[in-house]
Design a protein around this motif. Sequence first.
Motif, PDB file in Angstrom:
ATOM      1  N   ASN A   1       0.833  -1.199   0.000  1.00 58.25           N
ATOM      2  CA  ASN A   1       0.000   0.000   0.000  1.00 58.25           C
ATOM      3  C   ASN A   1       0.873   1.256   0.000  1.00 58.25           C
ATOM      4  O   ASN A   1       1.936   1.265   0.641  1.00 58.25           O
ATOM      5  CB  ASN A   1      -0.898   0.020   1.241  1.00 58.25           C
ATOM      6  CG  ASN A   1      -1.993  -1.005   1.152  1.00 58.25           C
ATOM      7  OD1 ASN A   1      -2.933  -0.854   0.374  1.00 58.25           O
ATOM      8  ND2 ASN A   1      -1.859  -2.068   1.906  1.00 58.25           N
ATOM      9  N   PRO A   2       0.436   2.290  -0.724  1.00 56.10           N
ATOM     10  CA  PRO A   2      -0.709   2.272  -1.648  1.00 56.10           C
ATOM     11  C   PRO A   2      -0.372   1.535  -2.926  1.00 56.10           C
ATOM     12  O   PRO A   2       0.782   1.176  -3.151  1.00 56.10           O
ATOM     13  CB  PRO A   2      -0.928   3.758  -1.894  1.00 56.10           C
ATOM     14  CG  PRO A   2       0.441   4.344  -1.836  1.00 56.10           C
ATOM     15  CD  PRO A   2       1.151   3.577  -0.744  1.00 56.10           C
ATOM     16  N   ARG A   3      -1.332   1.323  -3.785  1.00 56.37           N
ATOM     17  CA  ARG A   3      -1.060   0.699  -5.076  1.00 56.37           C
ATOM     18  C   ARG A   3      -0.521   1.720  -6.071  1.00 56.37           C
ATOM     19  O   ARG A   3       0.265   1.391  -6.944  1.00 56.37           O
ATOM     20  CB  ARG A   3      -2.326   0.048  -5.616  1.00 56.37           C
ATOM     21  CG  ARG A   3      -2.808  -1.135  -4.790  1.00 56.37           C
ATOM     22  CD  ARG A   3      -1.858  -2.329  -4.919  1.00 56.37           C
ATOM     23  NE  ARG A   3      -1.654  -2.711  -6.293  1.00 56.37           N
ATOM     24  CZ  ARG A   3      -2.471  -3.501  -6.984  1.00 56.37           C
ATOM     25  NH1 ARG A   3      -3.541  -4.017  -6.404  1.00 56.37           N
ATOM     26  NH2 ARG A   3      -2.214  -3.804  -8.245  1.00 56.37           N
TER      27      ARG A   3
ATOM     28  N   THR B   1       3.757  -1.009  -5.806  1.00 54.12           N
ATOM     29  CA  THR B   1       3.282   0.376  -5.693  1.00 54.12           C
ATOM     30  C   THR B   1       3.869   1.150  -6.863  1.00 54.12           C
ATOM     31  O   THR B   1       5.083   1.209  -7.014  1.00 54.12           O
ATOM     32  CB  THR B   1       3.740   1.025  -4.370  1.00 54.12           C
ATOM     33  OG1 THR B   1       3.131   0.361  -3.270  1.00 54.12           O
ATOM     34  CG2 THR B   1       3.370   2.506  -4.357  1.00 54.12           C
TER      35      THR B   1
END
Lengths: 114, 112
Positions: free
Chosen positions: A7-9, A109
Amino acid sequence: DTGVSQNPRHKITKRGQNVTFRCDPISEHNRLYWYRQTLGQGPEFLTYFQNEAQLEKSRLLSDRFSAERPKGSFSTLEIQRTEQGDSAMYLCASSLRAGNHEQYFGPGTRLTVT
Amino acid sequence: AQSVTQPDIHITVSEGASLELRCNYSYGATPYLFWYVQSPGQGLQLLLKYFSGDTLVQGIKGFEAEFKRSQSSFNLRKPSVHWSDAAEYFCAVGEGYSTLTFGKGTMLLVSP
């Protein structure tokens, strides 16, 4: 077993800002790895941890990059003062034990520095 | 230092046809060799691995690879390609107890 999560992507940031990414490895995996993948290239090794100890760092990991794995579970990768050249996919992987190279990768990410 | 070469950047194969993706490595000792597949928006999925023993290894999704020490090769094969096999394929070599060195990948396109 939910696999490796990141996270995040996606992250879009302006040049000069700091960013931090998180990786949650497969539970019970004591090794955790960070790789960077740019367009048209295979993943390139950045650093890895065995439990909480950071055992190896690539020359690609400049002083602006820092990685931690404080309790031997999740890991964070921070990039300070981002540059456009930092735009890439940052991949995290984990493996179960030393000598077993079978690394399981997260979805990554994607960082875009504008 | 170890290195991996995947000579084909793109390959197009008709659905149902056979597939061979090439991989050559440079490594001083007995290598640990891997093939991974990456679909758009997905992480890398391990297809198969070679550590020792039988030089023909079977993997998931009907893939196999053959380790040839004399040619420093570890080519990936599949007898009949499906449209869902379209993805990018990476060959990798493991060094010591830590890092993987990847090739630049081969993009597989499957035509109907």
